[in-house]
Write a protein that holds these residues in place. Sequence first.
Motif, mmCIF file in Angstrom:
data_model
loop_
_atom_site.group_PDB
_atom_site.id
_atom_site.type_symbol
_atom_site.label_atom_id
_atom_site.label_comp_id
_atom_site.label_asym_id
_atom_site.label_seq_id
_atom_site.Cartn_x
_atom_site.Cartn_y
_atom_site.Cartn_z
ATOM 1 N N SER A 1 0.853 -1.182 0.000
ATOM 2 C CA SER A 1 0.000 0.000 0.000
ATOM 3 C C SER A 1 0.893 1.238 0.000
ATOM 4 O O SER A 1 2.105 1.155 0.244
ATOM 5 N N ALA A 2 0.311 2.372 -0.291
ATOM 6 C CA ALA A 2 1.094 3.609 -0.412
ATOM 7 C C ALA A 2 1.693 4.017 0.935
ATOM 8 O O ALA A 2 1.040 3.879 1.978
ATOM 9 N N PRO A 3 2.929 4.529 0.926
ATOM 10 C CA PRO A 3 3.526 5.016 2.177
ATOM 11 C C PRO A 3 2.922 6.357 2.579
ATOM 12 O O PRO A 3 2.256 7.026 1.782
ATOM 13 N N LEU A 4 3.161 6.745 3.826
ATOM 14 C CA LEU A 4 2.788 8.063 4.317
ATOM 15 C C LEU A 4 4.045 8.730 4.872
ATOM 16 O O LEU A 4 4.810 8.104 5.600
ATOM 17 N N TRP A 5 4.238 9.992 4.493
ATOM 18 C CA TRP A 5 5.397 10.743 4.959
ATOM 19 C C TRP A 5 4.927 11.916 5.821
ATOM 20 O O TRP A 5 4.035 12.667 5.425
ATOM 21 N N ASP A 6 5.525 12.050 6.996
ATOM 22 C CA ASP A 6 5.288 13.228 7.821
ATOM 23 C C ASP A 6 6.392 14.219 7.493
ATOM 24 O O ASP A 6 7.576 13.945 7.725
ATOM 25 N N VAL A 7 6.020 15.382 6.962
ATOM 26 C CA VAL A 7 6.990 16.255 6.291
ATOM 27 C C VAL A 7 6.901 17.686 6.801
ATOM 28 O O VAL A 7 5.822 18.203 7.081
ATOM 29 N N SER A 8 8.072 18.325 6.877
ATOM 30 C CA SER A 8 8.164 19.767 7.080
ATOM 31 C C SER A 8 9.084 20.331 5.997
ATOM 32 O O SER A 8 9.921 19.617 5.443
ATOM 33 N N HIS A 9 8.919 21.615 5.709
ATOM 34 C CA HIS A 9 9.829 22.226 4.731
ATOM 35 C C HIS A 9 9.975 23.714 4.991
ATOM 36 O O HIS A 9 9.173 24.329 5.694
#
Length: 265
Positions: free
Chosen positions: A112-120
């Motif tokens: 299944s698709a991954p999930l990314w917890d992201v900041s930028h």
Amino acid sequence: MMNALFPDVVVNGETIPPAAIAAEAQNHPGPRDKPGIAWRKAAQALTIRALLLQEAARRGLQAEVHELAPGRFETEDEATIRTLLEEAVEPPEVTEAQIHAEWARDPDRFRSAPLWDVSHILCACDPRDETASAAARARAEALLARLDGDAKGFAATAARESECGSKSAGGALGQLGPGDTVPEFEAALRGLDAETVTPDPVQSRHGWHIIRLNAVAPGAVLPYQTVAPKIAQALEKAAWTAASRAFIAELADQSDIQGATLDPI
């Protein structure tokens, strides 16, 4: 007219005009310093087209033009070739055993698709403006050099310096999945480990980003029953492609072809 570099292409007595090959060559990119490669690929493509249309004429096939999308229709030649292949190509049926064997070869591929917890942090610019883009990149590189790498330091820098609305949340974008952001940004995410920052700024249509992957939830391995239909579809497509190539090769073996080859280029 034949010349040493670009000989005339003749398929069973039918000459393919050089102008047609030159036009087709635009669809076959090759090294700029080797224009002959694009020409040969184009000559090969038009040779295959000629072989198929000649065979369709020999069989007396009548083709019905199909609508591919609203307002977009096949050409008569495309319809004729499709009709011929539908009649002549019979790929072997894909079996349940083949589908299961393909899955068992590496079940880990089917997730299944991954999930990314992201900041930028965004240093915004129009990438078409070379001067503004260079200035934004220099600013991003300077910020990256000052970051201490930890989440708290990144959030504080984003709150002060980012030119994205996410600055009010310390640069946090929340959880993202495939397709949720622009391709360049997603490609950078896929190359990061959790709790790391891109080593260099990443350019997108919005400007230059410094990206931090806070955490990642890799997709779970999917059960066989879930992925079997997609595997079957892929195997059926591969079988049809192989059978089509074999049919074209058979036509070529029975034909007189000059100035072109069906060998891989």
